[in-house]
Motif scaffolding. Structure first.
Motif, mmCIF file in Angstrom:
data_model
loop_
_atom_site.group_PDB
_atom_site.id
_atom_site.type_symbol
_atom_site.label_atom_id
_atom_site.label_comp_id
_atom_site.label_asym_id
_atom_site.label_seq_id
_atom_site.Cartn_x
_atom_site.Cartn_y
_atom_site.Cartn_z
ATOM 1 N N GLY A 54 1.342 -6.066 11.941
ATOM 2 C CA GLY A 54 -0.026 -6.185 11.444
ATOM 3 C C GLY A 54 -0.240 -7.147 10.304
ATOM 4 N N ILE A 55 -1.285 -6.897 9.529
ATOM 5 C CA ILE A 55 -1.798 -7.926 8.612
ATOM 6 C C ILE A 55 -1.163 -7.893 7.229
ATOM 7 C CG2 ILE A 55 -3.984 -7.837 9.849
ATOM 8 C CD1 ILE A 55 -5.101 -6.656 7.144
ATOM 9 N N ASN A 56 -0.358 -6.848 6.945
ATOM 10 C CA ASN A 56 0.418 -6.796 5.705
ATOM 11 C C ASN A 56 -0.445 -6.691 4.452
ATOM 12 O OD1 ASN A 56 2.680 -6.703 4.060
ATOM 13 N ND2 ASN A 56 2.987 -8.925 4.044
ATOM 14 N N ASN A 57 -1.464 -5.864 4.504
ATOM 15 C CA ASN A 57 -2.246 -5.618 3.293
ATOM 16 C C ASN A 57 -1.412 -4.935 2.213
ATOM 17 O OD1 ASN A 57 -3.995 -3.143 1.953
ATOM 18 N ND2 ASN A 57 -5.072 -5.113 1.860
ATOM 19 N N TYR A 58 -0.347 -4.231 2.596
ATOM 20 C CA TYR A 58 0.494 -3.541 1.616
ATOM 21 C C TYR A 58 1.039 -4.521 0.581
ATOM 22 C CZ TYR A 58 3.507 0.309 0.062
ATOM 23 O OH TYR A 58 4.096 1.316 -0.668
ATOM 24 N N GLU A 59 1.449 -5.692 1.033
ATOM 25 C CA GLU A 59 1.954 -6.709 0.103
ATOM 26 C C GLU A 59 0.867 -7.659 -0.375
ATOM 27 O OE1 GLU A 59 6.663 -7.369 1.174
ATOM 28 O OE2 GLU A 59 5.215 -8.782 1.977
ATOM 29 N N LEU A 60 -0.141 -7.893 0.470
ATOM 30 C CA LEU A 60 -1.120 -8.951 0.202
ATOM 31 C C LEU A 60 -2.452 -8.403 -0.301
ATOM 32 C CD1 LEU A 60 -0.421 -11.188 3.341
ATOM 33 C CD2 LEU A 60 0.656 -11.282 1.079
ATOM 34 N N TYR A 61 -2.435 -7.197 -0.857
ATOM 35 C CA TYR A 61 -3.695 -6.580 -1.272
ATOM 36 C C TYR A 61 -4.429 -7.388 -2.332
ATOM 37 C CZ TYR A 61 -1.141 -4.649 -5.325
ATOM 38 O OH TYR A 61 -0.399 -4.491 -6.475
#
Length: 484
Positions: A54-61
């Motif tokens: 997926g879009i990796n909001n965990y790192e790219l928040y």
């Protein structure tokens, strides 16, 4: 209109995963097991796409927060994932439970010792992560809206494959099991204790009736646990109502922020308006899908047996605000009741309207349909929100958006739906916010990545956020102009 909340919304499972080194995978949810099940994939119940791509909001928040700020937004809604905070069972932490004359849980005592015990079991990395996310939002001037349950459950609470194959033998039946009310309340209390200083608005549930309708009454749509069990559906409804009320109480012990619930309030219209039976079908749909929860959590009017006979249970009337997730309407016609246990389920959606349209087409009423086949029907936002406003609580439009990968329909969708928000305010509805689904593309449950709701497209290889310029510009203009 001053102090109106303009925002975007995301859920944890749909947005967080996707880091290239797989360090932030959450494999402890029911949906993680569900979407990779070979039977589900083979039978097209799920797409075969996997959330870890997926879009990796965990790192790219921080990048996503900046994109939202650049649009001009002042509010952000997210989920704290229960399975990340407590990947392992919390059942060993005992609490006192009080019951009413109906046998429903009336009170759950959470003490300082309870919280300290839970703190010893919590995933410290996850706690620190969500605090960092919320701190960044506050630093950037956002009002923070936090949802405690957005469909996903820890695998130790709900094992959908076990439940589907061996319902009576499963020891992880999700909301069918009243004991999970207690576990959810522990999580809610702990979340308020740990994050309450950074949260402006709490929501207990997002769309609890979706869990009921798709999980227990429609086994062919790809929603866990994928069984047809009307009796279980009834138990899930009541247990979620109780869980909301008791979680409300628990959060209020440790946070001063308002606590609400988010419902997908869907207006139902009779296929043949002059046909008495179709009109009754629409009324039954409205009562089952919308009013059961609205009546219970706002007024304590509870239909315990789901037979139109409500009783007053004051301790279930716990709610400060109502969230309305609106995408489209339903057009229904009468059918004989489908289930003996649920006589009010005497309706069926008419093909071509609402959620039953053909993708990238038009409905029989000549409204366009999305990539999902959902009909664009802005008036339904007005009608559903007016229904919510009857209960005298502030209302937020907590999700509104369209699947439109080519960005053809979305600018019009945003404009026409915000026009309905203006109309609502002009006509006296206490509407205090509008949240677009979504800032970026996401993992759309059983449909995977092919359904694109984002103002920003996401390259799933590079994780680059690419603006769908017409929609970004439209939403930014709408926010600048406001509701005046």
């Amino acid at each position: 209109m001053e102090n109106f909340h303009w925002g975007v919304v995301q859920s944890a499972f749909q947005f967080e995963m996707g880091d290239p080194l797989r360090r932030n995978i959450d494999s402890r949810t029911d949906w993680w097991a569900w979407v990779r099940d070979p039977f589900n994939i083979k039978n097209d119940l799920v797409s075969g796409d996997l959330p870890e791509e997926g879009i990796n909001n965990y790192e790219l928040y921080e990048i996503d927060h900046r994109l939202a700020k650049n649009i001009g937004l002042n509010a952000y809604q997210l989920t704290i994932e229960w399975s990340r905070i407590f990947p392992c069972p919390t059942k060993g932490v005992e609490v006192e439970v009080e019951r009413d004359s109906y046998g429903l849980i009336k009170g759950i005592k959470i003490t300082k010792e309870t919280l300290e015990s839970l703190d010893g079991m919590a995933n410290v990395h996850a706690v620190n992560h969500y605090r960092a996310v919320l701190k960044n939002l506050k630093k950037m001037g956002f009002s923070t809206f936090v949802t405690l349950n957005h469909q996903t459950l820890p695998i130790w609470v709900h094992d959908p494959l076990w439940t589907r194959s061996e319902f009576e033998g499963s020891k992880a039946k999700g909301w069918v099991d009243e004991g999970n009310i207690v576990e959810f309340v522990k999580f809610a209390a702990y979340s308020a204790w740990k994050f309450g200083d950074l949260v402006d608005y709490w929501a207990t549930f997002d769309e609890p009736m979706v869990t009921v309708e798709l999980g227990y009454l429609a086994p062919y749509v790809g929603w866990p646990p994928g069984i047809l069990n009307p009796d279980a559906a009834k138990r899930v409804i009541i247990n979620q109502m109780v869980a909301h009320a008791r979680a409300y109480d628990a959060v209020k012990e440790f946070s001063k922020a308002p606590v609400g619930i988010i419902l997908n309030i869907i207006p139902a219209y009779p296929y043949r308006p002059n046909d008495e039976r179709d009109a009754r079908a629409a009324a039954n749909y409205d009562y089952f899908h919308n009013r059961l929860f609205l009546n219970a959590v706002n007024e304590g009017r509870v239909d315990l047996d789901l037979n139109w006979e409500e009783v007053k249970i004051k301790h279930l009337a716990r709610n400060d605000w109502i969230g309305n997730n609106y995408y489209t309407r339903e057009v229904v016609k009468w059918v004989e009741p489908k289930f003996e246990e649920l006589p009010m389920v005497s309706f069926v959606g008419v093909e071509g309207y609402g959620y039953s349209g053909n993708p990238k087409s038009v409905s029989p009423d000549n409204y366009p349909t999305s990539d999902f086949g959902w009909e664009l029907y802005p008036k339904g936002l007005y009608d559903s929100t007016m229904e919510a406003s009857e209960y005298g609580k502030p209302v937020f439009i907590t999700e509104n958006g369209v699947a439109d990968s080519k960005d053809v329909l979305r600018p019009r969708y945003i404009t026409e739906h915000v026009e309905q928000v203006k109309r609502l305010v002009e006509n006296g509805a206490d509407v205090r916010g509008y949240f677009h689904w979504a800032l970026t593309d996401n993992y759309e449950w059983a449909m995977g990545f092919k359904i694109r709701f984002g103002l920003y497209e996401v390259d799933l290889i590079t994780k680059e956020r690419i603006p769908r310029r017409k929609s970004v510009e439209t939403y930014s203009r709408v926010v600048r102009e406001g509701l005046e």
